[in-house]
Design an enzyme around this catalytic site. Sequence first.
Site, PDB file in Angstrom:
ATOM      1  N   GLY A   1     -28.996 -26.261 -15.746  1.00 17.12           N
ATOM      2  CA  GLY A   1     -27.959 -25.372 -16.277  1.00 17.12           C
ATOM      3  C   GLY A   1     -27.772 -24.095 -15.466  1.00 17.12           C
TER       4      GLY A   1
ATOM      5  N   GLU B   1     -36.789 -33.255 -13.561  1.00 22.51           N
ATOM      6  CA  GLU B   1     -35.853 -32.151 -13.755  1.00 22.51           C
ATOM      7  C   GLU B   1     -36.539 -30.815 -13.480  1.00 22.51           C
ATOM      8  OE1 GLU B   1     -32.435 -33.365 -16.519  1.00 22.51           O
ATOM      9  OE2 GLU B   1     -34.004 -32.493 -17.747  1.00 22.51           O
TER      10      GLU B   1
ATOM     11  N   SER C   1     -28.327 -29.566 -12.691  1.00 23.42           N
ATOM     12  CA  SER C   1     -27.034 -29.207 -12.106  1.00 23.42           C
ATOM     13  C   SER C   1     -26.424 -30.322 -11.250  1.00 23.42           C
ATOM     14  CB  SER C   1     -27.144 -27.898 -11.314  1.00 23.42           C
ATOM     15  OG  SER C   1     -27.537 -26.842 -12.178  1.00 23.42           O
TER      16      SER C   1
ATOM     17  N   LYS D   1     -26.772 -32.102 -25.271  1.00 17.11           N
ATOM     18  CA  LYS D   1     -27.485 -30.993 -25.926  1.00 17.11           C
ATOM     19  C   LYS D   1     -26.814 -30.681 -27.272  1.00 17.11           C
ATOM     20  CE  LYS D   1     -28.574 -29.330 -21.340  1.00 17.11           C
ATOM     21  NZ  LYS D   1     -29.372 -28.406 -20.585  1.00 17.11           N
TER      22      LYS D   1
ATOM     23  N   ASN E   1     -26.545 -35.698 -21.143  1.00 14.23           N
ATOM     24  CA  ASN E   1     -27.278 -35.017 -22.219  1.00 14.23           C
ATOM     25  C   ASN E   1     -26.357 -33.935 -22.773  1.00 14.23           C
ATOM     26  OD1 ASN E   1     -29.048 -33.682 -23.881  1.00 14.23           O
ATOM     27  ND2 ASN E   1     -30.183 -32.693 -22.219  1.00 14.23           N
TER      28      ASN E   1
ATOM     29  N   GLU F   1     -36.387 -28.067 -22.390  1.00 14.43           N
ATOM     30  CA  GLU F   1     -35.973 -27.162 -23.484  1.00 14.43           C
ATOM     31  C   GLU F   1     -36.799 -27.426 -24.741  1.00 14.43           C
ATOM     32  OE1 GLU F   1     -31.774 -28.070 -23.336  1.00 14.43           O
ATOM     33  OE2 GLU F   1     -31.665 -27.113 -21.365  1.00 14.43           O
TER      34      GLU F   1
ATOM     35  N   HIS G   1     -37.920 -33.148 -22.864  1.00  9.41           N
ATOM     36  CA  HIS G   1     -36.999 -32.287 -22.103  1.00  9.41           C
ATOM     37  C   HIS G   1     -37.606 -30.888 -22.032  1.00  9.41           C
ATOM     38  CE1 HIS G   1     -33.436 -30.003 -20.978  1.00  9.41           C
ATOM     39  NE2 HIS G   1     -32.898 -31.153 -20.585  1.00  9.41           N
TER      40      HIS G   1
HETATM   41  C1  PEP Z   1     -30.208 -31.432 -18.628  1.00 10.57           C
HETATM   42  O1  PEP Z   1     -29.698 -31.095 -19.679  1.00 10.57           O
HETATM   43  O2  PEP Z   1     -31.179 -32.180 -18.645  1.00 10.57           O
HETATM   44  C2  PEP Z   1     -29.628 -30.954 -17.385  1.00 10.57           C
HETATM   45  C3  PEP Z   1     -30.093 -31.386 -16.249  1.00 10.57           C
HETATM   46  O3  PEP Z   1     -28.596 -30.041 -17.496  1.00 10.57           O
HETATM   47  P1  PEP Z   1     -27.587 -29.596 -16.312  1.00 10.57           P
HETATM   48  O4  PEP Z   1     -27.061 -30.856 -15.695  1.00 10.57           O
HETATM   49  O5  PEP Z   1     -26.511 -28.816 -17.007  1.00 10.57           O
HETATM   50  O6  PEP Z   1     -28.377 -28.792 -15.342  1.00 10.57           O
END
Ligand code: PEP
Length: 250
Positions: A173, A167, A213, A11, A9, A97, A95
């Site tokens: 992040g 998630e 992460s 972003k 992803n 976000e 997601h």
């Molecule tokens: C994500 O963007 O869904 C995500 C899990 O980001 P990261 O791997 O940076 O934690």
Amino acid sequence: MRKPIIAGNWKMYKTWDEAIQFVEEVADKIPSNDKVDAVICATALYLPTLVQMQAESDLAFGAQNMHYENEGAFTGEVSPTQLESVGVDYVVLGHSERREYYNETDEAINKKVAAALAHNIVPIICCGETLEEREAGTTEQKVAGQIKAALAGFDAEQVAHMVIAYEPIWAIGTGKTATADDANQVCGAIRAVIAELYSAETAEAVRIQYGGSVKPENIEELLTKEHIDGALVGGASLEPASYLKLLEAA
Ligand code: PEP
């Protein structure tokens, strides 16, 4: 056996030149999609060209969001019809976000899942708890509610082809990863919800990713777990070498 799916992803990262360079670098190193589904979810702006560049390869592309309507007066939005028309195979829906910054509701996500299926786009449906919810012991309740809402109205056959991404919000992040056992437990709870709503066969078929992460150093352990079928990866999907290592681990 469920085939692993590793989805990057990106972003709102990468200039056009950086995106092209990434794809050129990984192009001839993507493992066969007999073994793993390799996906990059990039800004919608780049998708038509990236899809064309990779038409012959096993690298697939996804959008990071979309509207549920096919067309209309929705300034700034991208429709499922438009994504299908440029050959996009996946879309990330719900997601955290998007839920947090753009007030995306479970109801809107459910409509988006329907729209994705109607246009032959595989939805990657995100769910996850906040740190407060985890500390209060309500993780499974929260995630079950999100999944039931997202799946409302679909039949077993449709659900079997969807991808779910667990998630935990506190792990996205932040560098903090859920332990592989904790992630597996919640992914198992999601599978149990699907078994209860549909059948054991449907629950066995649906692919559940962990996200939060994930990096080359921790993916192998996560993928050894019974209920984890891949990863949705932000930061570690931005560099070709790191993305390729994630694919190799699968
Ligand atoms: C994500 O963007 O869904 C995500 C899990 O980001 P990261 O791997 O940076 O934690």
